[in-house]
Design a protein around this motif. Structure first.
Motif, PDB file in Angstrom:
ATOM      1  N   ASP A  86       0.633  -1.362  -0.019  1.00  0.00           N
ATOM      2  CA  ASP A  86       0.061   0.024  -0.136  1.00  0.00           C
ATOM      3  C   ASP A  86       0.896   1.457  -0.089  1.00  0.00           C
ATOM      4  OD1 ASP A  86       0.760  -0.397   2.630  1.00  0.00           O
ATOM      5  OD2 ASP A  86      -0.941  -0.182   3.497  1.00  0.00           O
ATOM      6  N   GLY A  87       2.218   1.093  -0.671  1.00  0.00           N
ATOM      7  CA  GLY A  87       2.907   2.435  -0.695  1.00  0.00           C
ATOM      8  C   GLY A  87       2.518   2.973  -2.096  1.00  0.00           C
ATOM      9  N   HIS A 129       3.374  -5.480   3.282  1.00  0.00           N
ATOM     10  CA  HIS A 129       2.434  -6.337   3.875  1.00  0.00           C
ATOM     11  C   HIS A 129       2.081  -7.471   3.201  1.00  0.00           C
ATOM     12  CE1 HIS A 129       1.210  -2.970   6.635  1.00  0.00           C
ATOM     13  NE2 HIS A 129       1.168  -2.122   5.626  1.00  0.00           N
ATOM     14  N   ASP A 130       2.383  -8.605   3.811  1.00  0.00           N
ATOM     15  CA  ASP A 130       2.019 -10.034   3.240  1.00  0.00           C
ATOM     16  C   ASP A 130       2.666 -10.352   2.020  1.00  0.00           C
ATOM     17  OD1 ASP A 130       0.771 -10.180   5.980  1.00  0.00           O
ATOM     18  OD2 ASP A 130      -0.982  -9.409   4.866  1.00  0.00           O
ATOM     19  N   THR A 131       3.583  -9.738   1.476  1.00  0.00           N
ATOM     20  CA  THR A 131       4.192  -9.779   0.100  1.00  0.00           C
ATOM     21  C   THR A 131       5.823  -9.350   0.260  1.00  0.00           C
ATOM     22  OG1 THR A 131       4.040  -9.441  -2.131  1.00  0.00           O
ATOM     23  CG2 THR A 131       3.604  -7.642  -0.815  1.00  0.00           C
ATOM     24  N   VAL A 132       6.552 -10.129  -0.702  1.00  0.00           N
ATOM     25  CA  VAL A 132       7.987  -9.939  -0.795  1.00  0.00           C
ATOM     26  C   VAL A 132       8.171  -9.495  -2.273  1.00  0.00           C
ATOM     27  CG1 VAL A 132       8.623 -11.208   1.124  1.00  0.00           C
ATOM     28  CG2 VAL A 132       8.600 -12.256  -1.300  1.00  0.00           C
ATOM     29  N   GLU A 154       0.997  -8.302  -5.661  1.00  0.00           N
ATOM     30  CA  GLU A 154       0.571  -7.220  -4.866  1.00  0.00           C
ATOM     31  C   GLU A 154      -0.810  -7.315  -4.238  1.00  0.00           C
ATOM     32  OE1 GLU A 154       0.644  -3.531  -7.183  1.00  0.00           O
ATOM     33  OE2 GLU A 154       2.608  -3.872  -8.131  1.00  0.00           O
ATOM     34  N   SER A 155      -0.961  -6.423  -3.136  1.00  0.00           N
ATOM     35  CA  SER A 155      -2.287  -6.538  -2.538  1.00  0.00           C
ATOM     36  C   SER A 155      -2.760  -4.905  -2.488  1.00  0.00           C
ATOM     37  CB  SER A 155      -1.865  -6.939  -1.079  1.00  0.00           C
ATOM     38  OG  SER A 155      -0.989  -6.159  -0.468  1.00  0.00           O
TER      39      SER A 155
END
Length: 295
Positions: free
Chosen positions: A20-21, A45-48, A140-141
């Protein structure tokens, strides 16, 4: 912790477009270089998904880019975030677990949008994605800040803070808390990917008893003492907790970029720790990877 001209510092908490950046991972690395930082961690968040791009972007410069993640957990009806550093971002088990967490986030997003519609606030996921101004990339989220952008754009809120206070923050009208793993689970997942688990921004949770209980019953190895939303009193209190528990003292800006003319949570590099902190993190990471530590 403030930067001085005599020593270089590390910002161990930044977000990119992978979650969310507002900026690409490469843009965050460029900002870190311009700020004179010695290191930056990418902790989406919850991803690399943004880590490889960031590492590649850092290669021409005298800066270390640290592979990281911020895992969403739930304890006592509070969202608790656990940071992971120096983890193996190609570990297939980790990647599958993160995918499961993003699916939980996707289901939550659907429910938030339904709650908003029930309140007469008409926004759709298509509008949220359109507001990004780009295609949503694999792994991505979508997060609440993305929804807040649309709420502001459509006049339902005046700015990001107003959108969260009215609709999206914990306890607000459209807030949804899905079932999540525990903080202890997240710490285990990070260690199993050969990373170092650290509790993020304890001051945000407003419950030091809960913070201490989580630390008592998990393999968390560090505490984010320095954070953009921590007061000097918070920093001193969490420094004492970290020292009493022999935890690694970390810190970072939690930079998400600029929305509606405001930087969220703080400017990149605005909160940081000495480069010596990275030595502690790497030493523990090596111990975890080789199985020397019993933690």
């Amino acid at each position: 912790m403030d930067m001085s001209s005599e020593e270089r510092y590390a910002d161990l908490h930044t977000h990119s477009q992978a979650s969310d950046g507002m900026n690409t991972p490469s843009q965050n690395v460029k900002l870190a270089v311009e700020a004179g930082l010695g290191a930056i961690a990418v902790t989406d968040h919850d991803t690399v998904a943004g880590v490889d791009e960031a590492i590649e972007a850092g290669k021409p410069y005298d800066i270390e880019v640290i592979a990281g993640v911020e895992i969403s957990t739930r304890e006592d009806n509070k969202d608790i975030h656990i940071l992971g550093y120096y983890l193996n971002t190609e570990d297939p088990i980790l990647l599958e677990r993160l995918q499961q967490l993003r699916e939980v986030r996707d289901h939550r997003n659907v429910q938030i949008l339904q709650n908003l519609r029930d309140l007469g606030v008409e926004i759709t996921m298509e509008e949220v994605i359109e507001q990004l101004g780009r295609e949503l990339m694999p792994d991505e989220s979508i997060g609440r800040p993305h929804m807040a952008d649309v709420l502001v754009a459509k006049g339902y809120a005046t700015d990001m803070k107003d959108a969260f206070n009215k609709y999206l923050a914990e306890g607000a009208a459209a807030y949804v808390s899905p079932p999540r793993i525990t903080a202890a689970d997240a710490a285990v997942w990070i260690r199993e990917a050969n990373g170092v688990p650290v509790m993020a921004h304890p001051g945000i949770y407003g419950d030091d008893t809960l913070v201490e209980r989580i630390l008592d019953h998990s393999s968390i190895a560090g505490l984010e003492v320095y954070h953009s939303d921590h007061s000097p009193e918070d920093e001193q209190r969490y420094l004492e907790i970290a020292q009493r528990r022999d935890l690694i003292v970390t810190g970072g800006s939690d930079y998400h970029g600029e929305r509606q003319g405001k930087v969220f949570h703080g400017p990149l590099g605005g909160k940081n720790v000495p480069m010596s902190t990275l030595v502690q993190l790497r030493q523990l990471q090596t111990a975890i990877e080789t199985g020397i530590t019993a933690e």
